[in-house]
Design a protein around this motif. Structure first.
Motif, PDB file in Angstrom:
ATOM      1  N   ARG A  54       0.913  -1.150  -0.031  1.00 47.84           N
ATOM      2  CA  ARG A  54       0.215  -0.091  -0.122  1.00 47.84           C
ATOM      3  C   ARG A  54       0.875   1.328  -0.009  1.00 47.84           C
ATOM      4  N   CYS A  55       1.913   1.345   0.800  1.00 51.32           N
ATOM      5  CA  CYS A  55       2.668   2.646   1.004  1.00 51.32           C
ATOM      6  C   CYS A  55       3.367   2.782  -0.618  1.00 51.32           C
ATOM      7  N   TYR A  56       3.959   1.529  -0.965  1.00 55.38           N
ATOM      8  CA  TYR A  56       4.582   1.568  -2.268  1.00 55.38           C
ATOM      9  C   TYR A  56       3.684   2.038  -3.285  1.00 55.38           C
ATOM     10  N   SER A  57       2.452   1.649  -3.659  1.00 50.22           N
ATOM     11  CA  SER A  57       1.674   2.141  -4.382  1.00 50.22           C
ATOM     12  C   SER A  57       1.033   3.693  -4.168  1.00 50.22           C
ATOM     13  N   GLU A  58       0.979   3.969  -2.945  1.00 52.52           N
ATOM     14  CA  GLU A  58       0.644   5.419  -2.593  1.00 52.52           C
ATOM     15  C   GLU A  58       1.626   6.428  -3.180  1.00 52.52           C
ATOM     16  N   ASN A  59       2.911   6.018  -2.831  1.00 50.31           N
ATOM     17  CA  ASN A  59       4.016   6.844  -2.965  1.00 50.31           C
ATOM     18  C   ASN A  59       4.214   6.765  -4.813  1.00 50.31           C
ATOM     19  N   LYS A  60       4.083   5.634  -5.663  1.00 45.94           N
ATOM     20  CA  LYS A  60       4.295   5.588  -6.812  1.00 45.94           C
ATOM     21  C   LYS A  60       3.144   6.590  -7.560  1.00 45.94           C
ATOM     22  N   SER A  61       1.882   6.335  -6.906  1.00 50.34           N
ATOM     23  CA  SER A  61       1.104   7.442  -7.458  1.00 50.34           C
ATOM     24  C   SER A  61       1.096   8.866  -7.250  1.00 50.34           C
ATOM     25  N   LYS A  62       1.790   9.257  -6.136  1.00 50.85           N
ATOM     26  CA  LYS A  62       2.044  10.705  -5.776  1.00 50.85           C
ATOM     27  C   LYS A  62       3.305  11.378  -6.567  1.00 50.85           C
ATOM     28  N   PHE A  63       4.434  10.486  -6.796  1.00 47.74           N
ATOM     29  CA  PHE A  63       5.408  11.049  -7.366  1.00 47.74           C
ATOM     30  C   PHE A  63       5.882   9.986  -8.426  1.00 47.74           C
ATOM     31  N   ALA A  64       6.495  10.777  -9.463  1.00 50.30           N
ATOM     32  CA  ALA A  64       7.110  10.128 -10.566  1.00 50.30           C
ATOM     33  C   ALA A  64       8.478   9.817 -10.455  1.00 50.30           C
ATOM     34  N   VAL A  65       8.718   8.521 -10.688  1.00 52.77           N
ATOM     35  CA  VAL A  65       9.912   7.761 -10.548  1.00 52.77           C
ATOM     36  C   VAL A  65      11.224   8.636 -11.108  1.00 52.77           C
ATOM     37  N   ASN A  66      12.140   9.053 -10.177  1.00 54.89           N
ATOM     38  CA  ASN A  66      13.382   9.707 -10.592  1.00 54.89           C
ATOM     39  C   ASN A  66      14.357   8.806 -11.122  1.00 54.89           C
ATOM     40  N   PRO A  67      14.548   8.874 -12.387  1.00 55.28           N
ATOM     41  CA  PRO A  67      15.772   7.718 -13.020  1.00 55.28           C
ATOM     42  C   PRO A  67      17.185   8.127 -12.382  1.00 55.28           C
ATOM     43  N   LEU A  68      17.294   9.364 -11.871  1.00 56.44           N
ATOM     44  CA  LEU A  68      18.579   9.651 -11.340  1.00 56.44           C
ATOM     45  C   LEU A  68      18.659   9.337 -10.185  1.00 56.44           C
ATOM     46  N   GLY A  69      17.820   8.875  -9.435  1.00 54.13           N
ATOM     47  CA  GLY A  69      17.502   9.145  -7.817  1.00 54.13           C
ATOM     48  C   GLY A  69      18.604   8.083  -7.164  1.00 54.13           C
ATOM     49  N   GLU A  70      19.054   7.196  -7.743  1.00 54.54           N
ATOM     50  CA  GLU A  70      20.207   6.207  -7.155  1.00 54.54           C
ATOM     51  C   GLU A  70      21.469   6.252  -7.636  1.00 54.54           C
ATOM     52  N   MET A  71      21.883   7.404  -8.566  1.00 51.05           N
ATOM     53  CA  MET A  71      22.930   7.582  -9.180  1.00 51.05           C
ATOM     54  C   MET A  71      23.732   8.488  -8.184  1.00 51.05           C
ATOM     55  N   GLN A  72      25.125   8.677  -8.287  1.00 49.65           N
ATOM     56  CA  GLN A  72      26.118   9.548  -7.545  1.00 49.65           C
ATOM     57  C   GLN A  72      26.207  10.715  -8.264  1.00 49.65           C
ATOM     58  N   PRO A  73      26.512  11.672  -7.857  1.00 47.10           N
ATOM     59  CA  PRO A  73      26.905  12.988  -8.693  1.00 47.10           C
ATOM     60  C   PRO A  73      28.147  12.525  -9.188  1.00 47.10           C
ATOM     61  N   TYR A  74      28.390  13.371 -10.565  1.00 46.15           N
ATOM     62  CA  TYR A  74      29.542  13.130 -11.235  1.00 46.15           C
ATOM     63  C   TYR A  74      30.728  13.989 -10.671  1.00 46.15           C
ATOM     64  N   ALA A  75      31.840  13.403 -10.397  1.00 49.51           N
ATOM     65  CA  ALA A  75      33.200  14.124  -9.764  1.00 49.51           C
ATOM     66  C   ALA A  75      33.685  14.983 -10.858  1.00 49.51           C
ATOM     67  N   TYR A  76      33.803  16.177 -10.808  1.00 49.01           N
ATOM     68  CA  TYR A  76      34.326  16.989 -12.011  1.00 49.01           C
ATOM     69  C   TYR A  76      35.812  17.113 -11.286  1.00 49.01           C
ATOM     70  N   LEU A  77      36.786  16.593 -12.332  1.00 48.17           N
ATOM     71  CA  LEU A  77      38.218  16.755 -11.701  1.00 48.17           C
ATOM     72  C   LEU A  77      39.132  17.671 -12.104  1.00 48.17           C
ATOM     73  N   ALA A  78      38.593  18.547 -12.829  1.00 52.80           N
ATOM     74  CA  ALA A  78      39.480  19.742 -13.526  1.00 52.80           C
ATOM     75  C   ALA A  78      39.568  20.770 -12.443  1.00 52.80           C
ATOM     76  N   ASP A  79      40.566  21.549 -12.678  1.00 50.48           N
ATOM     77  CA  ASP A  79      40.823  22.835 -11.648  1.00 50.48           C
ATOM     78  C   ASP A  79      39.597  23.853 -12.226  1.00 50.48           C
TER      79      ASP A  79
END
Length: 94
Positions: A47-72
């Motif tokens: 029930r919690c999963y289906s309620e959250n699923k209907s309220k919010f769109a799935v973020n495809p970047l949610g599980e990803m780590q930020p890109y580390a920019y290594l330049a100066d």
């Protein structure tokens, strides 16, 4: 209340009998309470999963780590020579 037949393995039956004896309750009572708790827990998760699923769109970047920019950060990304070449190319096209 719904009466139903539930098939469990011999090992699980023996564990249930031992647990009921330790708790000094009937096997049926213990099995019913375990089953009720499990069903409510599982259905609550669904029930919690289906309620959250209907309220919010799935973020495809949610599980990803930020890109580390290594330049100066003080160093330009495009060199001066490349920048001037692009500027001259755009002016000559007009």
């Amino acid at each position: 209340m719904i009466g139903t037949n539930i098939y469990i393995s011999q090992e699980t039956q023996e564990s249930l009998i031992k647990a009921a004896a330790l708790k000094k309750v009937s096997v049926e009572e213990l099995a019913s309470s375990i089953l009720s708790e499990s069903i409510q827990e599982k259905l609550g998760q669904i029930r919690c999963y289906s309620e959250n699923k209907s309220k919010f769109a799935v973020n495809p970047l949610g599980e990803m780590q930020p890109y580390a920019y290594l330049a100066d950060p003080n160093e330009p990304v495009i060199s001066d020579d490349d920048w001037e070449m692009n500027q001259n190319y755009e002016v000559n096209d007009l």
